[in-house]
Design a protein around this motif. Sequence first.
Motif, PDB file in Angstrom:
ATOM      1  N   ASP A  32       0.825  -1.207   0.000  1.00 26.74           N
ATOM      2  CA  ASP A  32       0.000   0.000   0.000  1.00 26.74           C
ATOM      3  C   ASP A  32       0.860   1.259   0.000  1.00 26.74           C
ATOM      4  O   ASP A  32       0.477   2.273  -0.590  1.00 26.74           O
ATOM      5  N   ASN A  47      -2.314  -4.615   1.567  1.00 26.38           N
ATOM      6  CA  ASN A  47      -2.716  -3.470   2.383  1.00 26.38           C
ATOM      7  C   ASN A  47      -2.656  -3.833   3.868  1.00 26.38           C
ATOM      8  O   ASN A  47      -3.488  -4.587   4.369  1.00 26.38           O
ATOM      9  N   GLN A  59      -1.695  -1.093   6.012  1.00 24.02           N
ATOM     10  CA  GLN A  59      -1.692   0.265   6.558  1.00 24.02           C
ATOM     11  C   GLN A  59      -0.384   0.631   7.265  1.00 24.02           C
ATOM     12  O   GLN A  59      -0.387   1.347   8.266  1.00 24.02           O
ATOM     13  N   ASN A  66      -5.401   4.679   5.906  1.00 23.68           N
ATOM     14  CA  ASN A  66      -5.930   3.715   4.950  1.00 23.68           C
ATOM     15  C   ASN A  66      -6.612   4.404   3.769  1.00 23.68           C
ATOM     16  O   ASN A  66      -7.215   5.461   3.898  1.00 23.68           O
ATOM     17  N   ASP A 107      -9.193   3.357   0.406  1.00 25.31           N
ATOM     18  CA  ASP A 107     -10.028   2.328  -0.222  1.00 25.31           C
ATOM     19  C   ASP A 107      -9.580   2.202  -1.675  1.00 25.31           C
ATOM     20  O   ASP A 107     -10.089   2.875  -2.574  1.00 25.31           O
ATOM     21  N   SER A 123     -12.293   1.205  -4.380  1.00 25.92           N
ATOM     22  CA  SER A 123     -13.142   2.321  -4.813  1.00 25.92           C
ATOM     23  C   SER A 123     -12.374   3.270  -5.718  1.00 25.92           C
ATOM     24  O   SER A 123     -12.933   3.815  -6.683  1.00 25.92           O
ATOM     25  N   THR A 133     -12.262  -5.741  -3.098  1.00 25.18           N
ATOM     26  CA  THR A 133     -11.699  -5.786  -1.745  1.00 25.18           C
ATOM     27  C   THR A 133     -11.682  -7.229  -1.272  1.00 25.18           C
ATOM     28  O   THR A 133     -12.669  -7.948  -1.424  1.00 25.18           O
ATOM     29  N   LYS A 193     -10.692  -9.512   2.127  1.00 20.81           N
ATOM     30  CA  LYS A 193     -10.256  -9.607   3.515  1.00 20.81           C
ATOM     31  C   LYS A 193     -10.186 -11.058   3.987  1.00 20.81           C
ATOM     32  O   LYS A 193      -9.690 -11.323   5.083  1.00 20.81           O
ATOM     33  N   ASP A 199      -7.631  -4.925  -3.565  1.00 20.50           N
ATOM     34  CA  ASP A 199      -7.202  -4.361  -2.281  1.00 20.50           C
ATOM     35  C   ASP A 199      -7.224  -5.499  -1.257  1.00 20.50           C
ATOM     36  O   ASP A 199      -8.255  -5.821  -0.670  1.00 20.50           O
ATOM     37  N   TYR A 216      -6.346  -7.003   2.154  1.00 24.90           N
ATOM     38  CA  TYR A 216      -5.983  -6.645   3.524  1.00 24.90           C
ATOM     39  C   TYR A 216      -5.190  -7.801   4.147  1.00 24.90           C
ATOM     40  O   TYR A 216      -5.693  -8.917   4.290  1.00 24.90           O
TER      41      TYR A 216
END
Length: 532
Positions: free
Chosen positions: A432, A458, A460, A483, A485, A488, A499, A501, A523, A525
């Motif tokens: 990220d 990602n 953070q 963070n 998005d 988006s 996304t 997770k 993305d 996480y």
Amino acid sequence: MFESTGGRYVIDLLKEWKVQHIYGMPGDSINELMEELRTEDDIRFIQIRHEETGALAASAYSKLTGHIGVCLSIAGPGAVHLQNGLYDAMKDKTPVLALVGQVTTSSVGTDDFQELKLESMFEDVSVFNRRVQTAEQLPDMLNQAIRAAYAEKGPAVLVVSDDLFSTKIKREKALTSSEYSKPNIRAAEEDLRDAAKLLQAAKKPVILAGKGADGAVPEVLKFAEKLKAPLIASLPSKGMIPDDHPHNLGQLGQLGTKPASEAMKEADLIVLAGTSYPYREYLPDDAPAVQIDIDPRVIGKYYPSTVGIVGELGPALTWLTQNLDEKDEGFLHTYIEKRKEWHLQLQADIDKETAMLQPQQVLGEIQHIMEKDAVVSLDVGSITIWTARYLKLSKQKMVISAWLGTMGCALPGAIAAKLAYPDKQVIAIVGDGGFSMGMQDFVTAVKYDLPMIVVVFNNQKLQLIEDEQKQAGNKPTNVDLANIDFASFADACGGQGFTAKTRAELKEALAKAKDSRKPVVIDAYVEDISSI
């Protein structure tokens, strides 16, 4: 007598040099050249949103194809923005041409708006660096610049006031041509014989191969098999040296494998094949070394070579292979077994189920959807370490900012890869932190219809920086990131965003991304676990 504008000469010569596209952004000190490009069908202008992206993409294109990458900027701020990408090309020894605008000829030296001393600024980052004084010089200086970039494997910078591009030139005959003859450098047989004696006497030889193996991989593998030696690949040669070859122990150093580290420390002879590996602490204390490179300046530069062989890697290794007797494979067999155990351990890391996604699990899922001829553009950071260890490349290509190690290189590399190989799958692997450095140019991929998969790990934070701070005994500071998005963001650019997770979400996202005809950002996480 032939008459044309300076700009038209530039375009025609670039076509003779087989340049197919230029990365840049229009502006008031290159507008006359842009006018020539406007009517040109054979050279595609790729409008980037930041000149650093353009220079990094030009560098990546050159690394991937061997052809010169070309970028274009205005004077002043645009020229300054090119620096990072040009330093990447300089450090990784790949040819790039930067055409840099300047204030009008009559204003040079008057401290005009956006005027900088560009020749001084580019001196440290170029193998050729000149300002064109008259339009008549422009064609010949362009040929000189490109030839120097190829010959010395680095950036060539040509600074041109915009009025020279629109100036008419009358020429009766050309002074230079757009021909480049690549030298065939053959090693001295005396050096080869000295090396063969060392190789024959060695009981525990280890080969460390670098990006100089490009074009000589079959010879490297045959040599390793004849020498009965473990093979270690430097990071820039990952994918070039197949990860699935039984001799390949992986990479060395901070991002390397345990078997590679142990074999290197135990070696009684090392062969540096097309690499000037700089991390002395990972090499043996006092083992003799045979180093093969086409550049005599790097022989013994980072490790005291016993025998230096200056010449092309392929022919040198072919000679050595043919002149070696069969070797005992006891040392090799030991490390083939250790390699198997290491890969089982890595696979167990990938397969384990955890509450939160871990980086190695994401790489395992990427492995499943990665095509055999894919191009992987890898960013810099903890993501580099995870990928070096867990992603297996065989016939795929990989591009990275190796020696400069600049974050933010993955997206420009992916753009360059898709332009170079429009029919191949392109995957960018980036943290990220790295992605957010230049993510505005994701819209460039959308604009030019360059389908690619960008996987953002990602967590953070700047994970590698945090790990290094801890290793130094310091308390981590200023490594947490706000963070974003990213999914988006991708949608807002006109691409597709997903996304992930959980592992199930990641699998679904990767499956959709593989079939998408748009640039995609996933993305992902991931848990913030140490990579070193």
